[in-house]
Scaffold this active site. Structure first.
Site, mmCIF file in Angstrom:
data_model
loop_
_atom_site.group_PDB
_atom_site.id
_atom_site.type_symbol
_atom_site.label_atom_id
_atom_site.label_comp_id
_atom_site.label_asym_id
_atom_site.label_seq_id
_atom_site.Cartn_x
_atom_site.Cartn_y
_atom_site.Cartn_z
ATOM 1 N N GLU A 72 -0.221 -16.289 9.454
ATOM 2 C CA GLU A 72 -0.525 -17.312 10.459
ATOM 3 C C GLU A 72 -0.292 -18.723 9.923
ATOM 4 O O GLU A 72 -0.447 -18.966 8.733
ATOM 5 C CB GLU A 72 -2.002 -17.205 10.860
ATOM 6 N N CYS A 82 -7.715 -19.592 10.062
ATOM 7 C CA CYS A 82 -6.728 -18.574 9.711
ATOM 8 C C CYS A 82 -7.362 -17.219 9.412
ATOM 9 O O CYS A 82 -8.453 -17.134 8.906
ATOM 10 C CB CYS A 82 -5.892 -19.043 8.543
ATOM 11 N N CYS A 120 -15.252 -15.069 5.679
ATOM 12 C CA CYS A 120 -13.847 -15.364 5.997
ATOM 13 C C CYS A 120 -13.111 -14.154 6.576
ATOM 14 O O CYS A 120 -13.130 -13.067 5.996
ATOM 15 C CB CYS A 120 -13.160 -15.842 4.717
ATOM 16 N N SER A 171 -5.927 -25.950 -1.081
ATOM 17 C CA SER A 171 -7.336 -25.549 -1.094
ATOM 18 C C SER A 171 -7.518 -24.267 -1.901
ATOM 19 O O SER A 171 -6.771 -23.306 -1.739
ATOM 20 C CB SER A 171 -7.792 -25.319 0.360
ATOM 21 N N CYS A 215 -5.880 -11.637 1.480
ATOM 22 C CA CYS A 215 -6.461 -12.308 0.306
ATOM 23 C C CYS A 215 -7.339 -11.319 -0.439
ATOM 24 O O CYS A 215 -7.980 -10.470 0.169
ATOM 25 C CB CYS A 215 -7.293 -13.507 0.764
ATOM 26 N N CYS A 260 -0.904 -26.215 8.613
ATOM 27 C CA CYS A 260 -1.701 -25.431 7.674
ATOM 28 C C CYS A 260 -0.952 -24.112 7.464
ATOM 29 O O CYS A 260 -0.749 -23.358 8.417
ATOM 30 C CB CYS A 260 -3.077 -25.186 8.296
ATOM 31 N N CYS A 303 -14.312 -13.469 0.324
ATOM 32 C CA CYS A 303 -15.449 -14.328 0.713
ATOM 33 C C CYS A 303 -16.083 -13.751 1.987
ATOM 34 O O CYS A 303 -15.373 -13.337 2.903
ATOM 35 C CB CYS A 303 -14.984 -15.765 0.954
ATOM 36 N N ASN A 328 -17.433 -21.247 10.880
ATOM 37 C CA ASN A 328 -16.892 -20.721 12.124
ATOM 38 C C ASN A 328 -17.374 -19.284 12.281
ATOM 39 O O ASN A 328 -17.062 -18.433 11.460
ATOM 40 C CB ASN A 328 -15.367 -20.794 12.045
ATOM 41 N N GLU A 335 -5.128 -17.103 -1.143
ATOM 42 C CA GLU A 335 -5.635 -18.002 -2.183
ATOM 43 C C GLU A 335 -4.418 -18.530 -2.960
ATOM 44 O O GLU A 335 -3.801 -17.794 -3.738
ATOM 45 C CB GLU A 335 -6.599 -17.219 -3.092
ATOM 46 N N SER A 380 -13.183 -25.117 -2.458
ATOM 47 C CA SER A 380 -14.150 -24.533 -1.528
ATOM 48 C C SER A 380 -15.414 -24.182 -2.304
ATOM 49 O O SER A 380 -15.475 -23.147 -2.956
ATOM 50 C CB SER A 380 -13.548 -23.279 -0.880
ATOM 51 N N LEU A 381 -16.386 -25.070 -2.238
ATOM 52 C CA LEU A 381 -17.597 -24.900 -3.050
ATOM 53 C C LEU A 381 -18.649 -24.100 -2.271
ATOM 54 O O LEU A 381 -19.153 -23.089 -2.742
ATOM 55 C CB LEU A 381 -18.119 -26.286 -3.447
ATOM 56 N N HIS A 382 -19.025 -24.593 -1.126
ATOM 57 C CA HIS A 382 -19.907 -23.901 -0.173
ATOM 58 C C HIS A 382 -21.318 -23.626 -0.666
ATOM 59 O O HIS A 382 -22.100 -22.975 0.059
ATOM 60 C CB HIS A 382 -19.283 -22.578 0.304
HETATM 61 N N1 SAH Z 1 -8.258 -19.466 -0.198
HETATM 62 C C1 SAH Z 1 -8.352 -20.867 -0.115
HETATM 63 C C2 SAH Z 1 -7.627 -21.456 1.059
HETATM 64 C C3 SAH Z 1 -7.680 -20.700 2.335
HETATM 65 S S1 SAH Z 1 -9.260 -20.633 3.126
HETATM 66 C C4 SAH Z 1 -9.812 -21.298 -0.128
HETATM 67 O O1 SAH Z 1 -10.679 -20.459 -0.005
HETATM 68 O O2 SAH Z 1 -10.047 -22.486 -0.305
HETATM 69 C C5 SAH Z 1 -9.335 -22.283 3.785
HETATM 70 C C6 SAH Z 1 -10.739 -22.835 3.963
HETATM 71 O O3 SAH Z 1 -11.372 -22.195 5.071
HETATM 72 C C7 SAH Z 1 -11.649 -22.632 2.753
HETATM 73 O O4 SAH Z 1 -12.383 -23.815 2.499
HETATM 74 C C8 SAH Z 1 -12.555 -21.522 3.245
HETATM 75 O O5 SAH Z 1 -13.748 -21.483 2.532
HETATM 76 C C9 SAH Z 1 -12.711 -21.894 4.695
HETATM 77 N N2 SAH Z 1 -13.214 -20.829 5.570
HETATM 78 C C10 SAH Z 1 -12.915 -19.525 5.576
HETATM 79 N N3 SAH Z 1 -13.600 -18.882 6.560
HETATM 80 C C11 SAH Z 1 -14.333 -19.828 7.183
HETATM 81 C C12 SAH Z 1 -15.261 -19.803 8.276
HETATM 82 N N4 SAH Z 1 -15.570 -18.665 8.912
HETATM 83 N N5 SAH Z 1 -15.815 -20.966 8.637
HETATM 84 C C13 SAH Z 1 -15.521 -22.134 8.010
HETATM 85 N N6 SAH Z 1 -14.669 -22.227 6.982
HETATM 86 C C14 SAH Z 1 -14.083 -21.077 6.562
HETATM 87 FE FE1 SF4 Z 2 -9.547 -15.851 0.437
HETATM 88 FE FE2 SF4 Z 2 -10.067 -18.426 0.921
HETATM 89 FE FE3 SF4 Z 2 -10.804 -16.505 2.662
HETATM 90 FE FE4 SF4 Z 2 -12.059 -16.719 0.338
HETATM 91 S S1 SF4 Z 2 -12.020 -18.249 1.976
HETATM 92 S S2 SF4 Z 2 -11.334 -14.824 1.275
HETATM 93 S S3 SF4 Z 2 -10.408 -17.326 -1.015
HETATM 94 S S4 SF4 Z 2 -8.725 -17.075 2.127
#
Ligand code: SAH
Ligand code: SF4
Length: 355
Positions: free
Chosen positions: A92, A334, A119, A191, A112, A105, A116, A290, A160, A214-216
């Site tokens: 995507e 995505c 995600c 990212s 991946c 993007c 996470c 999200n 990633e 992506s710290l979170h």
């Molecule tokens: N793998 C990389 C880049 C792709 S994910 C990464 O993790 O940074 C892109 C961003 O979307 C990251 O910051 C990820 O944490 C965030 N993300 C993934 N799922 C999400 C969700 N459900 N709500 C908000 N952000 C999300």
């Molecule tokens: Fe992969 Fe980024 Fe999604 Fe984590 S947030 S599963 S690193 S795409």
């Protein structure tokens, strides 16, 4: 079919290859220019002789991404593509319009490995890395299909990027090449969930791109719960790598922080985060998680929690913004579309095309 995808090659590599075929460097430049404009086959290269085109066909192929589905947000014009790759895999990309131009993007992997918990991409498993050419093609196909120029690229789609390090670095060099698409590093963001050794490697490249991490979470207890990568790479080690990155590149890091109700959005979390980031050249981007996809029931924080959290960071001297969410009606995060392929949802105008 030849096994070398010429679109993943640097200009100097094409020049060297062409020398072996007794072809002058300017022919290589012509081909490189066509590839940078998104040519999908050698017959489009109208300023090359038919004989040369036929020779090239026996030595190289040109990979492409095919538009399988195109969704346009009825709210803000955000466009989302589901692309089918030459081997039948799906990825995507999302195009967003900002006042300064168009931003795309892009995906860097099919799926991946990082898993996470919040995600959609992480849930769908991992198939393979994308090639530099497949990353370039996402940008070019979006430009050609909409008759636009893309000015900014974010590597924030599926996958990633630092888990596909060599291909991503090659893509970055190709897309920013003045002989090619010439999109400068300052217009590119990458990212990562925080693959520490690769952050050190990237720092040494001294690219002027923006690194988003992506710290979170402000600590290991919370981060371990939602990001399996943190079990191997401790948060303090990650922040040490980030400090090294800043020192080497002089670039401000952007920390992504998905606000999850009741998990990481308290005043204590904000204070702990602020302490961890003190005196760092950085910026925090808060994103309400999200929750329209399958994300283990994590709920987005409400506005009160967002306001409180950003207020604490600001008061303690940490620059913070709340990210604008675009394309919420087309599942613009995505990974959601690939999982829902074939499924209609939300309010959008749909455009299905088979190439
Ligand atoms: N793998 C990389 C880049 C792709 S994910 C990464 O993790 O940074 C892109 C961003 O979307 C990251 O910051 C990820 O944490 C965030 N993300 C993934 N799922 C999400 C969700 N459900 N709500 C908000 N952000 C999300
Ligand atoms: Fe992969 Fe980024 Fe999604 Fe984590 S947030 S599963 S690193 S795409």
């Amino acid at each position: 079919m030849p096994s070398v995808d010429i679109k993943s090659m640097f200009l100097d590599e094409i020049i060297t290859d062409f020398e072996k075929l007794s072809l002058p460097p300017y022919k290589a430049k012509q081909v490189f220019r066509w590839l940078s404009k998104g040519a999908q086959n050698f017959d489009e290269m109208s300023d090359l002789s038919i004989e040369l085109r036929n020779t090239l066909k026996t030595k190289y192929y040109i990979s492409k991404v095919n538009i399988e589905k195109k969704l346009i947000s009825a709210y803000d014009g955000t466009i989302k593509y589901l692309f089918k790759l030459d081997d039948g895999e799906y990825i995507e990309s999302v195009i967003m319009k900002y006042h300064h131009g168009y931003s795309i993007c892009i995906s860097t992997q099919v799926g991946c490995k990082m898993g996470c918990k919040f995600c959609a991409t992480g849930k769908s498993g991992f198939s393979r890395n994308l090639t530099p050419a497949e990353m370039l093609s996402q940008v070019q196909t979006a430009e050609l299909d909409n008759n636009i120029r893309i000015s900014n690229i974010v590597l924030m789609g599926m996958g990633e990027p630092l888990d596909n390090y060599d291909n991503v670095v090659r893509f970055l060099k190709l897309v920013s090449s003045p002989d090619g698409m010439n999109i400068g590093m300052r217009h590119i963001s990458l990212s990562t969930c925080g693959i520490i050794d690769k952050i050190y490697d990237l720092a040494k490249e001294k690219f002027q791109l923006t690194l988003s991490v992506s710290l979170h979470a402000p600590n290991n207890v919370i981060r371990n719960k939602i990001m399996p990568i943190n079990n191997g790479f401790d948060i303090d080690e990650l922040l040490k790598a980030c400090r090294f990155y800043i020192e080497k590149t002089n670039r401000r890091i952007s920390f992504e922080y998905a606000m999850i109700s009741g998990l990481n959005d308290s005043t204590e979390c904000a204070l702990e985060l602020s302490k961890k980031l003190r005196s760092m050249l950085c910026h925090v981007n808060l994103i309400p998680v999200n929750s329209s996809g399958d994300n283990d029931g994590y709920k987005k924080s409400d506005w009160k929690a967002l306001e409180n959290f950003s207020g604490v960071l600001l008061k303690t001297g940490i620059p913070v913004t709340v990210r604008r969410t675009l394309g919420s009606d087309i599942n613009a995060s995505c990974g959601q579309l690939r999982r829902n392929i074939g499924q209609k949802r939300g309010r959008f105008s749909e455009n299905i095309r088979k190439n």
